[in-house]
Design an enzyme around this catalytic site. Structure first.
Site, PDB file in Angstrom:
ATOM      1  N   SER A 152      84.659  48.609 -55.315  1.00  0.00           N
ATOM      2  CA  SER A 152      83.514  49.512 -55.416  1.00  0.00           C
ATOM      3  C   SER A 152      82.607  49.033 -56.534  1.00  0.00           C
ATOM      4  CB  SER A 152      83.986  50.936 -55.719  1.00  0.00           C
ATOM      5  OG  SER A 152      82.903  51.776 -56.098  1.00  0.00           O
ATOM      6  N   TYR A 165      88.961  56.860 -60.916  1.00  0.00           N
ATOM      7  CA  TYR A 165      88.592  56.122 -59.702  1.00  0.00           C
ATOM      8  C   TYR A 165      88.036  54.748 -60.067  1.00  0.00           C
ATOM      9  CZ  TYR A 165      85.978  54.711 -55.559  1.00  0.00           C
ATOM     10  OH  TYR A 165      85.471  53.997 -54.498  1.00  0.00           O
TER      11      TYR A 165
END
Length: 258
Positions: A152, A165
């Protein structure tokens, strides 16, 4: 005048897609099948996998559904054995299963922290452990194998309340660079894809009010990526000549600044 025959660029290849029951995984499985690959799709939701396999087969492709939770190492090893037995072994693993559960660190949302670590890191490693031997074997026989990991943009950039995350995705990106050093000499290419915001089911798992407000605001100011955008990126990576390895690909919505 010369005539050219269109050949599916991934014909003869066997791919495994984790997290295939929705979003990026689902779109990528369909796209890789359209490029000629045989596709094994892994996820927990057996009904969704059955629907996906049916669509792929209706379009002339070959697919195998395997219901498995990537956090269960034994189940993933069993899935790898089935891929070996039924399809001849994988030469491409798209390691995509993951979850995003942002929240302020002071909320001490330990269950959410652990869920992200279990799926984004442990699940990733379970799939790598189960399938890398097949990738190495296939690369020795056919000249190329691919390990493509979904990371990501959060692996690089800073976002409020996304600390855990983001840390799991930084792990994915850094691990991918190290694995490229190990596996490249064995003809296995390793790539990390770092997308910006993609419109998938991932956002539906978010419970933090601040994160939900931020996501909704971003939707009003930019057009998010689609799962198909990322799927086509995976297909592009896998379709390159064996000598070409794009080790890290950042794909962003045009309107997302960071």
């Amino acid at each position: 005048m010369t005539s050219q025959t269109s050949v599916a660029p991934l014909a003869g290849r066997v791919t495994v897609v984790t997290g295939a029951s929705s979003g990026i995984g689902e779109a990528t499985a369909e796209h890789l099948a359209s490029l000629g690959a045989k596709v094994a799709v892994l996820a927990r939701r057996e009904d969704r996998l059955a629907e996906l396999v049916s669509r792929i087969e209706d379009n002339g492709g070959t697919a195998l559904a395997i219901a498995a939770d990537v956090t269960d190492a034994r189940a993933v090893r069993a899935a790898a054995s089935r891929v070996k037995n039924d399809l001849g072994g994988a030469d491409l693993l798209f390691n995509n299963a993951g979850v995003m559960l942002p929240a302020p660190i002071q909320e001490l949302a330990g269950d959410q922290w652990q869920r992200q670590i279990d799926l984004n890191i442990t699940g990733l490693m379970n799939a790598i452990g189960a399938f890398v031997p097949q990738l190495v074997e296939a690369a020795a026989e056919r000249g190329v194998g691919d390990l493509i990991n979904t990371s990501s943009i959060a692996a690089q950039n800073l976002f409020p309340n996304f600390a855990v995350y983001s840390a799991t995705k930084a792990y994915v990106s850094h691990l991918s660079r190290h694995l490229r050093m190990e596996l490249g000499p064995k003809k296995v290419r390793v790539s990390a894809i770092e997308p910006g915001i993609v419109g998938t089911e991932l956002q539906s798992h978010v419970t933090d009010a601040g994160a939900l407000e931020w996501l909704e605001g971003s939707k009003q100011t930019m057009e998010w990526l689609t799962a198909e955008d990322v799927a086509h990126t995976v297909g592009f990576l896998a379709s390159q000549p064996a000598r070409v390895n794009l080790q890290q690909v950042t794909i962003m919505p045009t309107g997302e600044a960071s």
